[in-house]
Design a protein around this motif. Structure first.
Motif, PDB file in Angstrom:
ATOM      1  N   THR A  87       0.505  -1.693   0.269  1.00 31.79           N
ATOM      2  CA  THR A  87       0.117   0.088   0.227  1.00 31.79           C
ATOM      3  C   THR A  87       1.027   1.000  -0.123  1.00 31.79           C
ATOM      4  O   THR A  87       0.361   2.064  -0.500  1.00 31.79           O
ATOM      5  N   PHE A  88       1.777   0.545   0.394  1.00 35.61           N
ATOM      6  CA  PHE A  88       2.965   2.246   0.648  1.00 35.61           C
ATOM      7  C   PHE A  88       4.396   1.836   0.296  1.00 35.61           C
ATOM      8  O   PHE A  88       4.764   0.933   0.476  1.00 35.61           O
ATOM      9  N   VAL A  89       5.066   2.811  -0.436  1.00 39.49           N
ATOM     10  CA  VAL A  89       5.931   2.367  -1.056  1.00 39.49           C
ATOM     11  C   VAL A  89       6.580   4.132  -1.208  1.00 39.49           C
ATOM     12  O   VAL A  89       6.975   4.545  -1.217  1.00 39.49           O
ATOM     13  N   GLN A  90       8.311   3.396  -0.739  1.00 36.28           N
ATOM     14  CA  GLN A  90       9.684   4.568  -0.243  1.00 36.28           C
ATOM     15  C   GLN A  90      10.275   4.694  -1.393  1.00 36.28           C
ATOM     16  O   GLN A  90      11.187   2.859  -1.635  1.00 36.28           O
ATOM     17  N   SER A  91      11.329   5.300  -2.174  1.00 41.04           N
ATOM     18  CA  SER A  91      11.945   5.320  -3.283  1.00 41.04           C
ATOM     19  C   SER A  91      12.824   5.885  -3.588  1.00 41.04           C
ATOM     20  O   SER A  91      12.316   6.785  -3.915  1.00 41.04           O
ATOM     21  N   ASP A  92      14.181   5.941  -3.318  1.00 38.86           N
ATOM     22  CA  ASP A  92      15.160   7.210  -3.761  1.00 38.86           C
ATOM     23  C   ASP A  92      14.610   8.754  -3.304  1.00 38.86           C
ATOM     24  O   ASP A  92      14.068   9.584  -3.833  1.00 38.86           O
ATOM     25  N   LYS A  93      13.902   8.462  -2.238  1.00 39.98           N
ATOM     26  CA  LYS A  93      13.496  10.197  -1.241  1.00 39.98           C
ATOM     27  C   LYS A  93      11.837  10.146  -2.192  1.00 39.98           C
ATOM     28  O   LYS A  93      11.372  11.354  -1.651  1.00 39.98           O
ATOM     29  N   GLN A  94      11.396   9.490  -2.709  1.00 41.12           N
ATOM     30  CA  GLN A  94      10.057   9.747  -2.987  1.00 41.12           C
ATOM     31  C   GLN A  94       9.151   8.485  -2.197  1.00 41.12           C
ATOM     32  O   GLN A  94       9.554   7.733  -2.369  1.00 41.12           O
ATOM     33  N   PHE A  95       8.258   9.636  -1.824  1.00 47.54           N
ATOM     34  CA  PHE A  95       7.123   8.483  -1.353  1.00 47.54           C
ATOM     35  C   PHE A  95       5.712   8.041  -2.172  1.00 47.54           C
ATOM     36  O   PHE A  95       5.231   9.251  -2.891  1.00 47.54           O
ATOM     37  N   TYR A  96       5.103   7.224  -2.031  1.00 48.68           N
ATOM     38  CA  TYR A  96       3.597   7.132  -3.064  1.00 48.68           C
ATOM     39  C   TYR A  96       2.939   6.209  -1.678  1.00 48.68           C
ATOM     40  O   TYR A  96       3.025   5.295  -1.546  1.00 48.68           O
ATOM     41  N   ILE A  97       1.892   6.580  -2.133  1.00 45.58           N
ATOM     42  CA  ILE A  97       0.470   5.982  -1.533  1.00 45.58           C
ATOM     43  C   ILE A  97       0.028   5.133  -2.716  1.00 45.58           C
ATOM     44  O   ILE A  97      -0.272   6.016  -4.002  1.00 45.58           O
ATOM     45  N   ILE A  98      -0.136   3.773  -2.713  1.00 42.24           N
ATOM     46  CA  ILE A  98      -0.966   3.047  -3.498  1.00 42.24           C
ATOM     47  C   ILE A  98      -2.484   2.382  -3.392  1.00 42.24           C
ATOM     48  O   ILE A  98      -2.585   2.180  -1.952  1.00 42.24           O
ATOM     49  N   ALA A  99      -3.242   3.479  -4.153  1.00 42.26           N
ATOM     50  CA  ALA A  99      -4.517   2.589  -3.807  1.00 42.26           C
ATOM     51  C   ALA A  99      -4.651   1.714  -4.090  1.00 42.26           C
ATOM     52  O   ALA A  99      -4.031   0.554  -5.215  1.00 42.26           O
ATOM     53  N   SER A 100      -6.081   1.175  -3.932  1.00 45.81           N
ATOM     54  CA  SER A 100      -6.756   0.279  -4.349  1.00 45.81           C
ATOM     55  C   SER A 100      -6.356  -0.461  -5.491  1.00 45.81           C
ATOM     56  O   SER A 100      -6.868  -1.356  -6.195  1.00 45.81           O
ATOM     57  N   ASP A 101      -6.740   0.254  -6.234  1.00 41.75           N
ATOM     58  CA  ASP A 101      -6.100  -0.140  -8.186  1.00 41.75           C
ATOM     59  C   ASP A 101      -5.622   0.331  -8.504  1.00 41.75           C
ATOM     60  O   ASP A 101      -5.127  -0.014  -9.477  1.00 41.75           O
ATOM     61  N   GLY A 102      -4.189   0.102  -7.670  1.00 39.86           N
ATOM     62  CA  GLY A 102      -3.023   0.618  -8.790  1.00 39.86           C
ATOM     63  C   GLY A 102      -2.233   1.808  -8.682  1.00 39.86           C
ATOM     64  O   GLY A 102      -1.175   1.437  -8.882  1.00 39.86           O
ATOM     65  N   SER A 103      -2.998   2.970  -8.874  1.00 36.33           N
ATOM     66  CA  SER A 103      -3.325   4.229  -8.468  1.00 36.33           C
ATOM     67  C   SER A 103      -2.157   4.551  -7.984  1.00 36.33           C
ATOM     68  O   SER A 103      -2.073   4.523  -6.508  1.00 36.33           O
ATOM     69  N   LYS A 104      -0.415   5.479  -8.022  1.00 38.95           N
ATOM     70  CA  LYS A 104       0.279   5.737  -7.256  1.00 38.95           C
ATOM     71  C   LYS A 104      -0.162   7.203  -6.949  1.00 38.95           C
ATOM     72  O   LYS A 104      -0.604   7.792  -8.158  1.00 38.95           O
ATOM     73  N   PHE A 105      -0.283   7.965  -6.013  1.00 33.11           N
ATOM     74  CA  PHE A 105      -0.113   9.126  -5.368  1.00 33.11           C
ATOM     75  C   PHE A 105       1.028   9.866  -4.791  1.00 33.11           C
ATOM     76  O   PHE A 105       1.697   9.341  -3.947  1.00 33.11           O
ATOM     77  N   LEU A 106       1.631  10.430  -5.749  1.00 30.07           N
ATOM     78  CA  LEU A 106       2.919  11.002  -5.189  1.00 30.07           C
ATOM     79  C   LEU A 106       3.144  11.790  -3.295  1.00 30.07           C
ATOM     80  O   LEU A 106       2.124  12.988  -3.369  1.00 30.07           O
ATOM     81  N   VAL A 107       3.862  11.586  -2.243  1.00 30.97           N
ATOM     82  CA  VAL A 107       3.450  12.889  -1.626  1.00 30.97           C
ATOM     83  C   VAL A 107       5.124  12.336  -1.153  1.00 30.97           C
ATOM     84  O   VAL A 107       6.113  12.300  -1.290  1.00 30.97           O
ATOM     85  N   ASP A 108       5.485  13.202   0.170  1.00 24.78           N
ATOM     86  CA  ASP A 108       6.675  13.799   0.598  1.00 24.78           C
ATOM     87  C   ASP A 108       6.828  12.472   2.172  1.00 24.78           C
ATOM     88  O   ASP A 108       5.403  12.539   2.905  1.00 24.78           O
ATOM     89  N   GLU A 109       7.560  13.505   2.942  1.00 25.27           N
ATOM     90  CA  GLU A 109       7.484  12.167   4.062  1.00 25.27           C
ATOM     91  C   GLU A 109       6.699  12.629   5.164  1.00 25.27           C
ATOM     92  O   GLU A 109       6.077  11.788   5.485  1.00 25.27           O
TER      93      GLU A 109
END
Length: 168
Positions: free
Chosen positions: A3-25
């Motif tokens: 559901t949540f991914v962190q990669s190279d200082k980028q954070f993503y929230i993954i929605a139930s349909d697989g959509s990614k939402f970019l967020v900060d820390e």
């Protein structure tokens, strides 16, 4: 699915349909407590329960800690980019200025359309609830440039700027 991914200082929230939402820390830390869904309009939402009532919480409003009545704007108009640097509080009219190009737009430019009766492209802008004619032009590119100039003058940092491609 994660559901949540962190990669190279980028954070993503993954929605139930697989959509990614970019967020900060900070956004990541706030949002990771919830399960998210992508709405048809592109916003991320979750359901919350307060005082026995079910409600909806939008990701960008959570990150900005927006109170009822406050309007939050995505500066780059990308609803999947919910980093703090891309969000700001605005008035309703400022929010309307920073919207995407309408799907029924035939010129490809904000504030520009063909005036059959004049035989030219017209640039028009709205400000303080009034329509103002910027001018009539032989090319839609010139009209788009005129609109951009007027938008910067009347809407400042909230101005939508047409990207002008002169390939025709």
């Amino acid at each position: 699915m994660e559901t949540f991914v962190q990669s190279d200082k980028q954070f993503y929230i993954i929605a139930s349909d697989g959509s990614k939402f970019l967020v900060d820390e900070v956004g990541y830390n706030l949002a990771s407590k919830f399960k998210w869904n992508r709405m048809r309009n592109g916003y991320a939402r979750t359901s919350i329960h307060v005082d026995g009532k079910c409600g909806v919480l939008l990701l960008h409003r959570l990150i900005m800690k927006a109170e009822k009545g406050q309007v939050v704007d995505h500066i780059n108009r990308d609803r999947s980019d919910n980093r703090s640097v891309n969000l700001r509080f605005v008035t309703p009219s400022q929010n309307m200025v920073n919207t995407k190009l309408r799907s029924d737009n035939s010129s490809g430019y904000r504030g520009v359309w063909w005036r059959r009766d004049v035989g030219k492209w017209q640039a028009l802008i709205r400000f303080n609830g009034k329509k103002m004619c910027v001018g009539h032009f032989s090319s839609k590119h010139d009209a788009a440039r005129a609109y951009n100039e007027a938008a910067r003058k009347y809407h400042g940092e909230f101005a939508f700027q047409n990207v002008i491609e002169e390939t025709e």
